[in-house]
Scaffold this active site. Structure first.
Site, PDB file in Angstrom:
ATOM      1  N   HIS A 278       0.839  -1.204   0.000  1.00  0.00           N
ATOM      2  CA  HIS A 278       0.000   0.000   0.000  1.00  0.00           C
ATOM      3  C   HIS A 278       0.873   1.252   0.000  1.00  0.00           C
ATOM      4  CE1 HIS A 278      -3.382   2.631   1.314  1.00  0.00           C
ATOM      5  NE2 HIS A 278      -2.404   3.267   1.927  1.00  0.00           N
ATOM      6  N   GLU A 279       1.892   1.279   0.859  1.00  0.00           N
ATOM      7  CA  GLU A 279       2.777   2.445   0.921  1.00  0.00           C
ATOM      8  C   GLU A 279       3.573   2.613  -0.366  1.00  0.00           C
ATOM      9  OE1 GLU A 279       2.401   4.579   3.205  1.00  0.00           O
ATOM     10  OE2 GLU A 279       1.029   3.293   4.324  1.00  0.00           O
ATOM     11  N   HIS A 282       1.858   4.596  -3.128  1.00  0.00           N
ATOM     12  CA  HIS A 282       1.945   6.062  -3.085  1.00  0.00           C
ATOM     13  C   HIS A 282       3.172   6.543  -3.872  1.00  0.00           C
ATOM     14  CE1 HIS A 282      -1.378   6.500  -0.400  1.00  0.00           C
ATOM     15  NE2 HIS A 282      -0.822   5.801   0.564  1.00  0.00           N
ATOM     16  N   GLU A 358      -5.921   6.998  -1.421  1.00  0.00           N
ATOM     17  CA  GLU A 358      -5.800   5.822  -0.558  1.00  0.00           C
ATOM     18  C   GLU A 358      -6.548   4.624  -1.143  1.00  0.00           C
ATOM     19  OE1 GLU A 358      -3.882   5.502   2.000  1.00  0.00           O
ATOM     20  OE2 GLU A 358      -3.228   7.595   2.077  1.00  0.00           O
TER      21      GLU A 358
END
Length: 422
Positions: A278-279, A282, A358
């Site tokens: 997930h990070e 970004h 997100e």
């Protein structure tokens, strides 16, 4: 006149607080839709009855504190102005020295100290609340150390900003906001560049991930995502909190992927890899740089509005506000008041943009790891450990949530799985 304005300001604040209390405790709906009962989004499937009760209590109190503290700051700045406190601070500074930068330092110290004392009750209540609900593990002395660190870090940063800002106001009376915005571009990037190596270490210890096998898997995931990185960092947050988190910080060569040690201790390997994916999303989708661009757009509009409002208010209400000119240091609380109101007013939009990013990061992480079960369990653990409401009230969501609610995240996973099965 001063008493009347002070009374109106305090009365408006108390009335707003009462309205928010009634809304949060009696009118707000945080119940789960019937269609999601028994699914992974249903907190009754991963929380016991006590945890459900505590999450509702804790979240509601935290939400109320948020909606009380923000307008409290506005009332503080307003009273500082109309009671002549800001002008008194400026007079002390002018009487002490002839050098403008020292005058700024003196004035700003007294304003920052007064603000620190005024806001401290809310900070203390928040800390004790977190301790009571077993979110915070930090001792009072450790918490106070961080508070004083915040004080001096904020003071030094504000000293630089205010010194430059008021020089620009004096130098360019009509276009100072544009010059300030232009300088904020390199300054913001510089702060993001130094934050991981100079600012963050003032609060916690950062070091390369100790679990080398896990680091190798994370780096393999990063390579799969075409992310050039050699290290994953962990930070010793267990001394302060039981909450879980991971994040990407910095820009350029100083960018870092950081894991809280609480996340390492409470999530299994697959869940950690999903959080890391997930990070990484970004970084892959350039959300950091998009965020900088959005910030610059918002700040351009915000500074323009602030300049217009400051000029009009000082021109029409100079005597009431105890500010002779916008270029005087005593006008700083007015600038801070206006910018705070604008930030609050724009938060529904900025939060919506953040939630959209997100969602994209969640979907990217599922596709990269191919492990939806780990995604579901990691979100459930985040809710459980942090005592988060799965389905917060609408007003709370738009003003407080930069991430999708857990209901939205888990519902998305349910639907994603449904599509996969068809």
């Amino acid at each position: 006149m001063v008493r009347k304005w002070a009374f109106r300001g305090v009365f408006a604040y108390l009335l707003f607080g009462l309205v928010m209390y009634v809304y949060l405790y009696f009118l707000a709906d945080s119940s789960l839709p019937n269609s999601l009962k028994g699914t992974s989004a249903d907190p009754e499937t991963f929380m016991n009855s006590r945890e459900l009760m505590l999450s509702e209590e804790y979240s509601t109190i935290r939400n109320l504190l948020f909606f009380l503290s923000t307008p409290y700051e506005w009332v503080f700045y307003f009273l500082i102005l109309i009671l002549g406190v800001s002008r008194k601070f400026e007079n002390w500074a002018v009487e002490t020295t002839k050098f403008r930068f020292l005058q700024t330092g003196i004035y700003l110290f007294w304003l920052t100290l007064t603000s620190f004392i005024a806001i401290f009750p809310f900070q203390y209540i928040s800390h004790t609340l977190s301790k009571r609900y077993n979110i915070s593990t930090q001792s009072f002395s450790g918490w106070m150390k961080d508070e004083f660190t915040d004080f001096w870090v904020n003071y030094l940063m504000m000293f630089v900003i205010v010194t430059v800002l008021y020089w620009l106001i004096r130098r360019f009376p009509k276009r100072w906001w544009l010059a300030a915005w232009a300088l904020s571009v390199p300054f913001s990037i510089f702060l993001m560049f130094i934050q991981p190596v100079l600012i963050d270490p003032l609060y916690n210890d950062f070091y390369p991930l100790k679990d080398k096998q896990l680091e190798e898997q994370i780096l393999s995931l990063a390579s799969k995502a075409n992310i050039p990185t050699d290290h994953v960092y962990e930070v010793n947050m267990s001394e302060e909190t039981n909450a879980l988190n991971a994040y990407v910080t910095g820009v350029g060569s100083n960018s870092r992927i950081v894991l809280w040690d609480t996340t390492l201790n409470k999530l299994n390997q697959d869940e950690i890899l999903f959080i890391m994916a997930h990070e990484m999303a970004h970084y892959v989708e350039k959300h950091i740089y998009i965020g900088i661009g959005i910030y610059l757009l918002f700040s351009f509009v915000g500074l323009w509005i602030a300049a217009k409002w400051m000029n009009r208010l000082v021109e029409k209400h100079s005597e009431s506000l105890k500010v002779k000119k916008v270029s005087h240091l005593s006008s700083l609380p007015l600038f801070l008041l206006i910018t705070s109101v604008l930030l609050f007013a724009s938060s529904p939009l900025s939060n919506w943009i953040s939630r959209y990013q997100e969602v994209r990061a969640d979907r990217y992480a599922i596709e990269l790891t191919g492990n939806k079960e780990a995604a579901i369990s990691s979100f459930q653990q985040l809710s459980k450990v942090g005592l988060s409401q799965v389905n917060p009230p609408f007003i709370v969501k738009i003003f407080r949530y930069g991430h999708p609610t857990m209901l939205e995240r888990l519902k998305m996973l349910e639907e994603y799985e449904g599509k996969e099965k068809q």
